[in-house]
Motif scaffolding. Sequence first.
Motif, PDB file in Angstrom:
ATOM      1  N   LYS A 120       3.513  10.417  -9.341  1.00 12.84           N
ATOM      2  CA  LYS A 120       2.868  10.675 -10.631  1.00 12.84           C
ATOM      3  C   LYS A 120       2.122  12.009 -10.611  1.00 12.84           C
ATOM      4  N   VAL A 121       1.387  12.269  -9.534  1.00 18.22           N
ATOM      5  CA  VAL A 121       0.659  13.534  -9.406  1.00 18.22           C
ATOM      6  C   VAL A 121       1.640  14.704  -9.393  1.00 18.22           C
ATOM      7  N   THR A 122       2.728  14.555  -8.665  1.00 18.90           N
ATOM      8  CA  THR A 122       3.736  15.618  -8.594  1.00 18.90           C
ATOM      9  C   THR A 122       4.332  15.902  -9.971  1.00 18.90           C
ATOM     10  N   ARG A 123       4.651  14.842 -10.711  1.00 22.17           N
ATOM     11  CA  ARG A 123       5.215  15.032 -12.053  1.00 22.17           C
ATOM     12  C   ARG A 123       4.224  15.728 -12.987  1.00 22.17           C
TER      13      ARG A 123
ATOM     14  N   LYS B 251       0.831  -1.204   0.000  1.00 21.39           N
ATOM     15  CA  LYS B 251       0.000   0.000   0.000  1.00 21.39           C
ATOM     16  C   LYS B 251       0.862   1.248   0.000  1.00 21.39           C
ATOM     17  N   SER B 252       1.910   1.241   0.799  1.00 16.47           N
ATOM     18  CA  SER B 252       2.826   2.382   0.853  1.00 16.47           C
ATOM     19  C   SER B 252       3.509   2.608  -0.495  1.00 16.47           C
ATOM     20  N   LEU B 253       3.918   1.528  -1.145  1.00 16.30           N
ATOM     21  CA  LEU B 253       4.556   1.638  -2.459  1.00 16.30           C
ATOM     22  C   LEU B 253       3.596   2.209  -3.496  1.00 16.30           C
ATOM     23  N   LEU B 254       2.350   1.741  -3.475  1.00 20.39           N
ATOM     24  CA  LEU B 254       1.356   2.252  -4.428  1.00 20.39           C
ATOM     25  C   LEU B 254       1.063   3.727  -4.182  1.00 20.39           C
ATOM     26  N   LEU B 255       0.940   4.110  -2.919  1.00 22.36           N
ATOM     27  CA  LEU B 255       0.693   5.514  -2.604  1.00 22.36           C
ATOM     28  C   LEU B 255       1.865   6.396  -3.022  1.00 22.36           C
ATOM     29  N   ALA B 256       3.088   5.915  -2.793  1.00 22.67           N
ATOM     30  CA  ALA B 256       4.270   6.681  -3.203  1.00 22.67           C
ATOM     31  C   ALA B 256       4.308   6.835  -4.723  1.00 22.67           C
ATOM     32  N   PHE B 257       3.979   5.764  -5.450  1.00 23.82           N
ATOM     33  CA  PHE B 257       3.939   5.819  -6.909  1.00 23.82           C
ATOM     34  C   PHE B 257       2.925   6.850  -7.391  1.00 23.82           C
ATOM     35  N   LEU B 258       1.719   6.795  -6.819  1.00 25.29           N
ATOM     36  CA  LEU B 258       0.673   7.729  -7.242  1.00 25.29           C
ATOM     37  C   LEU B 258       1.006   9.171  -6.871  1.00 25.29           C
TER      38      LEU B 258
END
Length: 72
Positions: free
Chosen positions: A39-42, A29-36
């Motif tokens: 992505k939002v930041t980019r 869950k932490s990995l998925l949240l970090a990925f998302l």
Amino acid sequence: MSAALNETQLEILKLFRYNQSEEDLKEIKSLLLAFLADKVTREADKAFEEKGYGVAVFEKWKTEHFRKSTQG
């Protein structure tokens, strides 16, 4: 109302065919949240660059009131 799963959801379900520990689930869950979040930041950085926003715009936004009135 039911909706079909998209490709991403199907792939994630395949990963969970086997039992996962509670700790593994928290880490995933932490990995998925970090990925998302990344992505939002980019995407935000890209949009801000395209619009030419800089530090001055953010400083101005800090002092502005963006909420709309509910009275009307």
